[in-house]
Design an enzyme around this catalytic site. Structure first.
Site, PDB file in Angstrom:
ATOM      1  N   GLY A  13       0.840  -1.198   0.000  1.00 30.00           N
ATOM      2  CA  GLY A  13       0.000   0.000   0.000  1.00 30.00           C
ATOM      3  C   GLY A  13       0.868   1.238   0.000  1.00 30.00           C
ATOM      4  O   GLY A  13       2.080   1.171   0.286  1.00 30.00           O
ATOM      5  N   GLN A  22       2.657  10.073   1.834  1.00 31.76           N
ATOM      6  CA  GLN A  22       3.977   9.420   1.953  1.00 31.76           C
ATOM      7  C   GLN A  22       4.930   9.848   0.827  1.00 31.76           C
ATOM      8  O   GLN A  22       6.136   9.679   0.948  1.00 31.76           O
ATOM      9  CB  GLN A  22       3.834   7.895   1.954  1.00 31.76           C
ATOM     10  N   CYS A  66       5.678  -0.171   7.702  1.00 31.91           N
ATOM     11  CA  CYS A  66       5.336   1.088   7.033  1.00 31.91           C
ATOM     12  C   CYS A  66       6.549   1.525   6.219  1.00 31.91           C
ATOM     13  O   CYS A  66       7.669   1.540   6.740  1.00 31.91           O
ATOM     14  CB  CYS A  66       4.977   2.159   8.066  1.00 31.91           C
ATOM     15  N   LEU A  67       6.304   1.889   4.953  1.00 33.80           N
ATOM     16  CA  LEU A  67       7.420   2.305   4.096  1.00 33.80           C
ATOM     17  C   LEU A  67       8.027   3.622   4.583  1.00 33.80           C
ATOM     18  O   LEU A  67       9.156   3.943   4.222  1.00 33.80           O
ATOM     19  CB  LEU A  67       6.942   2.425   2.640  1.00 33.80           C
ATOM     20  N   HIS A 115      -4.720   1.169   7.480  1.00 32.44           N
ATOM     21  CA  HIS A 115      -3.387   1.762   7.657  1.00 32.44           C
ATOM     22  C   HIS A 115      -3.229   2.954   6.702  1.00 32.44           C
ATOM     23  O   HIS A 115      -2.728   4.012   7.091  1.00 32.44           O
ATOM     24  CB  HIS A 115      -2.334   0.672   7.377  1.00 32.44           C
ATOM     25  N   GLU A 116      -3.684   2.787   5.445  1.00 34.76           N
ATOM     26  CA  GLU A 116      -3.507   3.851   4.444  1.00 34.76           C
ATOM     27  C   GLU A 116      -4.438   5.037   4.727  1.00 34.76           C
ATOM     28  O   GLU A 116      -4.031   6.194   4.561  1.00 34.76           O
ATOM     29  CB  GLU A 116      -3.742   3.305   3.028  1.00 34.76           C
ATOM     30  N   HIS A 129      -2.949   7.206   7.188  1.00 39.40           N
ATOM     31  CA  HIS A 129      -1.963   8.135   6.611  1.00 39.40           C
ATOM     32  C   HIS A 129      -2.652   9.414   6.118  1.00 39.40           C
ATOM     33  O   HIS A 129      -2.110  10.515   6.261  1.00 39.40           O
ATOM     34  CB  HIS A 129      -1.242   7.488   5.422  1.00 39.40           C
TER      35      HIS A 129
HETATM   36  O1  K1U Z   1       1.634   2.430   3.906  1.00 36.61           O
HETATM   37  C1  K1U Z   1       2.718   1.891   3.901  1.00 36.61           C
HETATM   38  O2  K1U Z   1       3.651   2.370   4.508  1.00 36.61           O
HETATM   39  C2  K1U Z   1       2.903   0.601   3.152  1.00 36.61           C
HETATM   40  C3  K1U Z   1       2.839  -0.612   4.063  1.00 36.61           C
HETATM   41  C4  K1U Z   1       1.393  -1.075   4.124  1.00 36.61           C
HETATM   42  C5  K1U Z   1       1.032  -2.052   5.189  1.00 36.61           C
HETATM   43  C6  K1U Z   1       1.810  -3.135   5.525  1.00 36.61           C
HETATM   44  C7  K1U Z   1       1.411  -4.020   6.507  1.00 36.61           C
HETATM   45  C8  K1U Z   1       0.227  -3.838   7.139  1.00 36.61           C
HETATM   46  C9  K1U Z   1      -0.534  -2.756   6.821  1.00 36.61           C
HETATM   47  C10 K1U Z   1      -0.156  -1.866   5.836  1.00 36.61           C
HETATM   48  C11 K1U Z   1       3.734  -1.687   3.469  1.00 36.61           C
HETATM   49  O3  K1U Z   1       3.513  -2.144   2.398  1.00 36.61           O
HETATM   50  S1  K1U Z   1       5.100  -2.210   4.398  1.00 36.61           S
HETATM   51  C12 K1U Z   1       5.811  -3.506   3.403  1.00 36.61           C
HETATM   52  C13 K1U Z   1       5.054  -4.783   3.445  1.00 36.61           C
HETATM   53  O4  K1U Z   1       4.205  -4.969   4.282  1.00 36.61           O
HETATM   54  C14 K1U Z   1       5.324  -5.837   2.437  1.00 36.61           C
HETATM   55  C15 K1U Z   1       6.330  -5.729   1.537  1.00 36.61           C
HETATM   56  C16 K1U Z   1       6.547  -6.745   0.613  1.00 36.61           C
HETATM   57  C17 K1U Z   1       5.770  -7.860   0.600  1.00 36.61           C
HETATM   58  C18 K1U Z   1       4.763  -7.993   1.513  1.00 36.61           C
HETATM   59  C19 K1U Z   1       4.530  -6.986   2.441  1.00 36.61           C
HETATM   60 ZN    ZN Z   2       2.509   3.307   6.254  1.00 31.06          ZN
END
Ligand code: K1U
Ligand code: ZN
Length: 172
Positions: free
Chosen positions: A45, A50, A94-95, A136-137, A140
Site C-alpha cells: 500500500g 507518503q 510502514c514504508l 493503515h492507508e 496516513h
Molecule cells: O503504507 C505503507 O507504509 C505501506 C505498508 C502497508 C502495510 C503493511 C502491513 C500492514 C498494513 C499496511 C507496506 O507495504 S510495508 C511492506 C510490506 O508490508 C510488504 C512488503 C513486501 C511484501 C509484503 C509486504
Molecule cells: Zn505506512
C-alpha cells in the site's frame, strides 16, 4: 511513470490531515507513479502524503501469492462507513518507518466508499490483509502512523531510530 521519493518519519507532512481530491482526472499521473513506487519498494500500500502530496488518495495491492496476477487498486477520497466488532491483529510495517514492525489491532472487516480514477462512486467490503492495509492507508490520510497506536516509550525509541537513519542517509 516515475518513482517518487518516500518520506521517512518524522516529517510534518506525515502528521497532516490531507485534503479531498476535487477532480479525479487530475491525479491520474500521481496514482500511476504511486503504484510504481509501491511495487518497487516493495509494499502492499501507499498513501499520497507518503510521497509528499497532501491529497486523499491511496493505492494498494495485497495479493501476495507468487505468480498471482496483480490487483492494483486506486482509492480517491476513501471513507470507512462500517467497521466490524471483530478485531484482527497483524504485524504491520510502514514504508515511511523502514524495518520496524509491530502487532496492531484493528477491525477485521471494513466497508469503504471511494471515488475511482474515472470519477465513479465505489463501495466494497474488505477483510483479511486488505482490511488491515486500507485502514493503515486511510490513517496516513488523517496524519496518523501505526506507531501512534503504540506505547509512548516504544514510539519515542522508534522515532529516535528514524532520526538517526535519516541523518545517515543524508550523509551517504
Ligand atoms: O503504507 C505503507 O507504509 C505501506 C505498508 C502497508 C502495510 C503493511 C502491513 C500492514 C498494513 C499496511 C507496506 O507495504 S510495508 C511492506 C510490506 O508490508 C510488504 C512488503 C513486501 C511484501 C509484503 C509486504
Ligand atoms: Zn505506512
Amino acid at each position: 511513470m516515475a518513482l517518487r521519493d518516500i518520506l521517512i518519519h518524522p516529517d510534518p507532512r506525515l502528521k497532516t490531515v490531507a485534503d479531498p481530491v476535487s477532480d479525479p482526472s487530475e491525479v491520474k499521473k500521481l496514482a500511476e507513479d504511486m503504484l510504481e513506487t509501491m511495487y518497487h519498494a516493495p509494499g502492499i500500500g501507499l498513501a499520497a502524503p507518503q510521497v509528499g502530496v497532501l491529497k486523499r488518495l491511496l493505492v494498494m495491492d495485497c495479493i501476495k501469492e507468487e505468480g498471482a496476477p496483480p490487483q492494483p487498486m486506486v482509492l480517491i477520497n476513501p471513507e470507512i462507513v462500517w467497521s466490524s466488532e471483530e478485531k484482527n491483529v497483524y504485524e504491520e510495517g510502514c514504508l515511511s518507518i523502514p524495518e520496524i514492525y509491530n502487532d496492531i489491532e484493528r477491525p477485521a472487516e471494513v466497508e469503504i466508499t471511494w471515488t475511482s480514477l474515472e470519477g465513479a462512486e465505489q463501495s466494497a467490503k474488505f477483510g483479511g490483509l486488505w482490511a488491515t492495509c486500507v485502514q493503515h492507508e486511510i490513517d496516513h490520510l488523517d496524519g496518523k502512523l501505526f506507531i501512534d497506536y503504540l506505547k509512548p516509550l516504544r514510539r519515542q525509541m522508534i522515532t529516535r531510530k528514524m532520526v538517526k537513519l535519516k541523518r545517515e542517509r543524508a550523509r551517504a
